[in-house]
Design an enzyme around this catalytic site. Structure first.
Site, PDB file in Angstrom:
ATOM      1  N   TYR A  30       0.855  -1.185   0.000  1.00 47.48           N
ATOM      2  CA  TYR A  30       0.000   0.000   0.000  1.00 47.48           C
ATOM      3  C   TYR A  30       0.891   1.236   0.000  1.00 47.48           C
ATOM      4  CZ  TYR A  30      -3.730   3.261   0.847  1.00 47.48           C
ATOM      5  OH  TYR A  30      -4.610   4.299   0.704  1.00 47.48           O
ATOM      6  N   GLN A  64     -10.608  -0.005   1.690  1.00 51.13           N
ATOM      7  CA  GLN A  64     -11.109  -0.913   0.657  1.00 51.13           C
ATOM      8  C   GLN A  64      -9.966  -1.594  -0.079  1.00 51.13           C
ATOM      9  OE1 GLN A  64     -11.598   2.358   0.827  1.00 51.13           O
ATOM     10  NE2 GLN A  64     -11.415   3.371  -1.157  1.00 51.13           N
ATOM     11  N   SER A  95       5.943   9.402  13.327  1.00 52.80           N
ATOM     12  CA  SER A  95       7.397   9.434  13.181  1.00 52.80           C
ATOM     13  C   SER A  95       8.069   9.956  14.453  1.00 52.80           C
ATOM     14  CB  SER A  95       7.789  10.326  12.005  1.00 52.80           C
ATOM     15  OG  SER A  95       7.304   9.812  10.799  1.00 52.80           O
ATOM     16  N   HIS A 123       6.315  15.787   9.513  1.00 53.20           N
ATOM     17  CA  HIS A 123       5.495  14.676   9.031  1.00 53.20           C
ATOM     18  C   HIS A 123       4.046  14.790   9.498  1.00 53.20           C
ATOM     19  CE1 HIS A 123       7.943  11.798   6.872  1.00 53.20           C
ATOM     20  NE2 HIS A 123       8.905  11.884   7.767  1.00 53.20           N
ATOM     21  N   HIS A 126      14.166   6.699  15.145  1.00 50.26           N
ATOM     22  CA  HIS A 126      15.430   7.208  14.615  1.00 50.26           C
ATOM     23  C   HIS A 126      16.248   7.792  15.760  1.00 50.26           C
ATOM     24  CE1 HIS A 126      12.333   7.976  11.402  1.00 50.26           C
ATOM     25  NE2 HIS A 126      13.197   7.259  10.691  1.00 50.26           N
ATOM     26  N   ASP A 162      16.052   8.276   5.182  1.00 42.72           N
ATOM     27  CA  ASP A 162      14.700   8.229   4.626  1.00 42.72           C
ATOM     28  C   ASP A 162      14.701   7.921   3.134  1.00 42.72           C
ATOM     29  OD1 ASP A 162      13.232   8.657   6.902  1.00 42.72           O
ATOM     30  OD2 ASP A 162      12.994  10.812   6.597  1.00 42.72           O
ATOM     31  N   HIS A 190       1.280 -40.119  20.686  1.00 42.33           N
ATOM     32  CA  HIS A 190       2.594 -39.546  20.386  1.00 42.33           C
ATOM     33  C   HIS A 190       3.700 -40.533  20.755  1.00 42.33           C
ATOM     34  CE1 HIS A 190       0.499 -35.724  19.968  1.00 42.33           C
ATOM     35  NE2 HIS A 190       1.637 -35.120  19.647  1.00 42.33           N
TER      36      HIS A 190
END
Length: 441
Positions: free
Chosen positions: A137, A198, A244, A269, A335, A368, A427
């Site tokens: 995605y 979706q 982030s 961000h 980070h 990044d 077993h």
């Protein structure tokens, strides 16, 4: 109009109540919205039940785009190549150079099958195989991230994933050429202009047109995150990433403007992003604070940066670098910049971080985009037990056990004794039947 002073927290590790203040700073922002979760549940159920028809309805509703069929939402391969060729040369070269560096790094992560033979001829080992089909995605609403394509698709391709399918929204039918160009560079197999929950549902459950995948990776908004939570188990997921984060440890000898901009680089961000500075030099912290004030007004995303720094940011005075490392381990940041002399020495003190950036010239922004290591990193303190995305996330391991007749006698005796102790007679008998049978083989 004069902006108000930046209200970023100033803390000191020697002050009473510091640890309480630190815990309050680190407390996760509650992003889980019950209404979002309910809406996502309905969308996923609809996609699972009606397939393509539900995708078309959602695309019309959320992306303001009409399509006669889901097949019309698939972007042909030649369109990806056209986007790559249409880019300005500097952008195309930058993407290709970044891809080369990311691929080179991740090729070193590829795991291989192995086995060994014991003295009695028993074979033990591990078979490593790539995932058959993965969905990626890629956000495409408020912003587009070709770097996310590179960082997710390249390790999947290095792992040998059989088919890589990308889903990315195209609001109003508009697609980002940088994202399509990155997809071309990574040689993704199929790309659908479908977004939101979706898209996650289509990848997880499959529709008449979108094939079901084995794992879904990639970032997204709150709806995408909620959808990934809900489909986990039906498919694998990489992680549900939080906002982030950057934590900078500085000895006070780096240009304060550099450090201020490093803090901005994550704060821009998201209003919920977190940027923290730890330093034993109080005068340096003052200089960074002044730089933050001075440079904030020059930032296009100043309002987001301000909200992030005021809500979740901090400038923290510590006793020394040893204490700074101890605090960093407690924070377990996504980070961590070690802007200090002898960064390797201090990196040895760090146990919990998604990525460590060594030295004054190693800005987090390089990680990044193009340094090579993956930028998909554990957030929200999960670096205590999680790792960056890598080739290993697209490979699975199968144990190999090939017991010889002699080995069956030894292992059967051990297994039978343990099985009887657990009260599992079948077993015990299954293992025991093979004891002493090597002479008739």
């Amino acid at each position: 109009m004069i902006s108000p002073p930046l209200g970023i927290r100033r803390l000191s590790s020697v002050e009473p109540g510091f640890h309480t203040a630190l815990e309050e700073l680190l407390a996760p922002e509650e992003r889980h919205d019950a209404e979002i979760d309910l809406a996502v549940a309905d969308i996923l159920s609809d996609v699972r039940r009606r397939g393509d028809a539900a995708l078309l309805d959602c695309t019309r509703r959320f992306d303001r785009r009409d399509a006669g069929s889901v097949a019309q939402l698939e972007v042909p391969r030649n369109r990806l190549q056209q986007s790559l060729q249409s880019l300005p040369v500097a952008q195309r070269d930058a993407l290709e150079q970044a891809a080369t560096r990311i691929r080179s790094y991740h090729e070193k992560q590829r795991a291989h099958s192995w086995h060994y033979l014991e003295s009695d001829g028993t074979l033990l080992g591990q078979k490593v195989t790539p995932l058959a089909r993965v969905g990626l995605y890629v956000p495409g609403g408020k912003a587009s991230y070709p770097s996310s394509v590179l960082m997710n698709a390249i390790p999947a391709k290095v792992a040998g994933v059989g088919e890589l399918i990308v889903a990315t929204p195209a609001p109003g039918g508009k697609m980002n050429d940088l994202v399509l160009a990155a997809a071309a560079i990574c040689e993704v197999d199929r790309l659908f202009a479908i977004g939101g929950a979706q898209a996650i549902g289509a990848l997880a459950y499959g529709t008449e047109t979108v094939p079901r995948v084995d794992k879904i990776v990639g970032p997204g908004n709150a709806y995408v995150a909620a959808a990934k939570r809900r489909v986990f188990g039906a498919v694998g997921i990489d992680m549900v990433a939080g906002p982030s984060e950057i934590l900078v440890i500085c000895d006070g000898l780096t240009d304060p403007d550099w450090i201020a901009m490093d803090l901005f680089s994550q704060a821009e961000h998201d209003e919920l992003a977190q940027a923290i500075l730890l330093s034993p030099d109080a005068a340096f912290i003052d200089a960074v604070a002044a730089s933050l004030e001075r440079q904030l007004g020059t930032m296009p995303r100043a309002s987001i940066i301000r909200a992030s720094l005021e809500n979740r940011g901090a400038l923290i005075h510590v006793r020394d670098l040893d204490e700074a490392c101890a605090i960093a381990n407690h924070v377990a940041p996504e980070h961590l910049e070690l802007s200090v002399e002898e960064p390797d020495r201090w990196a040895d003190r760090i146990d919990h971080a998604g990525a460590i950036f060594l030295g004054r010239y190693t800005s987090e922004a390089l990680g990044d985009y193009c340094a090579g290591p993956n930028h998909v990193l554990p957030t929200s303190r999960t670096a205590r037990f999680s790792s960056p995305l890598g080739v290993y996330d697209f490979q699975k391991r199968t144990s190999l056990i090939g017991v010889s007749a002699r080995g069956a006698a030894t292992l059967g005796t051990i297994a039978s004794a343990i099985a009887h102790g657990e009260g599992l007679q079948a077993h015990a008998l299954s293992a025991g039947y093979r004891i002493g049978r090597e002479e008739s083989d």
